[in-house]
Enzyme design. Structure first.
Site, short mmCIF file in Angstrom:
data_model
loop_
_atom_site.label_atom_id
_atom_site.label_comp_id
_atom_site.label_asym_id
_atom_site.label_seq_id
_atom_site.Cartn_x
_atom_site.Cartn_y
_atom_site.Cartn_z
N GLU A 175 39.30 39.90 25.29
CA GLU A 175 38.73 41.25 25.48
C GLU A 175 39.87 42.23 25.80
OE1 GLU A 175 36.27 41.14 28.97
OE2 GLU A 175 35.43 43.14 28.68
N LYS A 188 30.18 45.87 23.35
CA LYS A 188 29.68 45.09 24.49
C LYS A 188 28.39 45.69 25.06
CE LYS A 188 31.44 43.09 28.85
NZ LYS A 188 32.67 42.98 29.69
N CYS A 241 32.75 38.90 26.88
CA CYS A 241 32.80 38.48 28.29
C CYS A 241 31.43 38.37 28.96
CB CYS A 241 33.76 39.37 29.06
SG CYS A 241 34.41 38.51 30.52
C1 ACM Z 1 33.99 40.92 32.18
O1 ACM Z 1 32.91 41.11 31.62
N1 ACM Z 1 35.12 41.36 31.68
C2 ACM Z 1 34.04 40.17 33.44
#
Ligand code: ACM
Length: 264
Positions: free
Chosen positions: A40, A112, A145
Site C-alpha cells: 500500500e 480502498k 490493507c
Molecule cells: C491500514 O489499513 N493501512 C492499517
C-alpha cells in the site's frame, strides 16, 4: 489449470521520497514473474500529516504521473503484471488506491473502501466497489490493507470470480496474516498480501509496520511468508484451478451458501 509465477515484494519506503521508493521497490521484482504485488502507498509512504499533503504527493493515473509511468515501463520491460498501492488524485479528491498495470501498460484501479484510523481525515472513501479484472490469464481482485477485517471484501471479490486476491498493505495490527489464511480458505482463492516494514513517526501515534508479507493458497496453506525485519521479494509458482469450490464430494462452497438464512 494455469501456472502463475508470482512474487510478493516487501519494502521500507522513506516518506515523500517518491523517486527513491519507486526505484528500490521495482528493482526487487524477480525475473520471470507473471504477477508481482507491492505494498500500500509504496511510493509515498503512509503517514500523511494532512489531506493537503496527500493531495500534493498523489497523482492522477489518467494523466500519467511518475509513479504510473515507472509502473508501466517496468510492467512492459519485465512482462510482469504489477499491483501496487498508490495515493490517487482525482480532481480535489484523494484516494488510497491500488492499481493493476499489465505488460501492455493498460491499467485498472481499486479505491480502498474501509479506511483505517487517521486515514479517515486524509482520504476519500473508495467509491468503485470491489471489481474483478482479467490479467495474466486469470481473474484478479484487489483489496487494500484494513479491508482484510471485513470478510465481505474478499467474499465479494470471490463471488465475482476472482481466483487471486492481491492485497497491498501497510499492516499495523498483528492479526491480518492469520486472518488472510481464513480469507483464502473460506473463499478458495489465492491471497497475496504485500506489506511494508519499518516505522513512521511524523505524527502521533508512531506506527510500526509488521511485515510478514505472504502468499496463501486456496486451502489456507502459507506458500511463502517473509519476516518482520527485512525488505525483499518472495516468489511462488501458483497452480490456479478455475472455479474449484468443492470441499467434499457433497459440499460446494458456492452452492451450499444459504443467503436466505443470512441477515447481513
Ligand atoms: C491500514 O489499513 N493501512 C492499517
Amino acid at each position: 489449470m494455469l501456472e502463475l509465477n508470482t512474487a510478493v515484494i516487501q519494502t521500507q519506503p522513506e516518506f515523500g521520497d517518491i523517486g527513491g521508493n519507486v526505484e528500490r521497490a521495482l528493482a526487487m521484482i524477480p525475473p520471470g514473474c507473471d504477477l508481482a504485488v507491492l505494498p500500500e502507498l509504496f511510493a509515498t509512504g503512509y503517514q500523511f500529516l494532512s489531506r493537503d499533503e496527500a493531495l500534493g504527493l498523489a497523482e492522477d493515473p489518467r494523466s500519467g504521473g511518475p509513479v504510473m509511468s515507472a509502473l508501466g515501463a517496468t510492467a512492459a520491460s519485465t512482462r510482469t503484471t504489477l499491483i501496487a498501492g498508490i495515493a490517487e488524485r482525482d480532481g480535489d479528491r484523494v484516494f488510497n488506491s491500488s492499481v493493476l498495470v499489465r505488460p501492455d501498460r493498460s491499467w485498472e484501479i481499486y479505491r480502498k473502501v474501509h479506511l483505517f484510523w487517521n486515514e479517515k481525515e486524509i482520504f476519500d472513501p473508495g467509491d468503485l466497489g470491489f471489481p474483478v479484472f482479467e490479467a495474466c490469464g486469470t481473474r484478479i481482485g484487489m483489496m487494500v490493507c484494513f479491508d482484510w477485517i471485513f470478510p465481505e471484501a474478499a467474499r465479494t471479490l470471490a463471488l465475482a470470480g476472482a481466483e487471486v486476491i492481491a492485497h497491498p498493505a501497510n499492516l499495523i495490527l498483528p492479526w491480518c496474516p492469520a486472518a488472510m489464511i481464513t480469507r483464502s480458505q473460506e473463499n478458495r482463492v489465492f491471497t497475496i498480501t504485500a506489506n511494508r516494514i519499518g516505522s513512521e513517526e511524523r505524527d502521533q501515534p508512531a506506527l510500526k509496520f509488521i511485515g510478514m508479507s505472504q502468499i496463501v493458497d486456496p486451502l489456507g496453506e502459507i506458500v511463502v511468508r517473509l519476516d518482520s525485519e527485512r525488505e525483499g521479494a518472495a516468489s511462488a509458482a501458483l497452480r490456479v484451478r478455475e472455479k474449484d469450490k468443492l470441499i467434499t464430494p457433497t459440499n460446494d462452497l458456492w452452492k451450499d451458501r444459504r443467503p436466505d438464512q443470512y441477515d447481513c
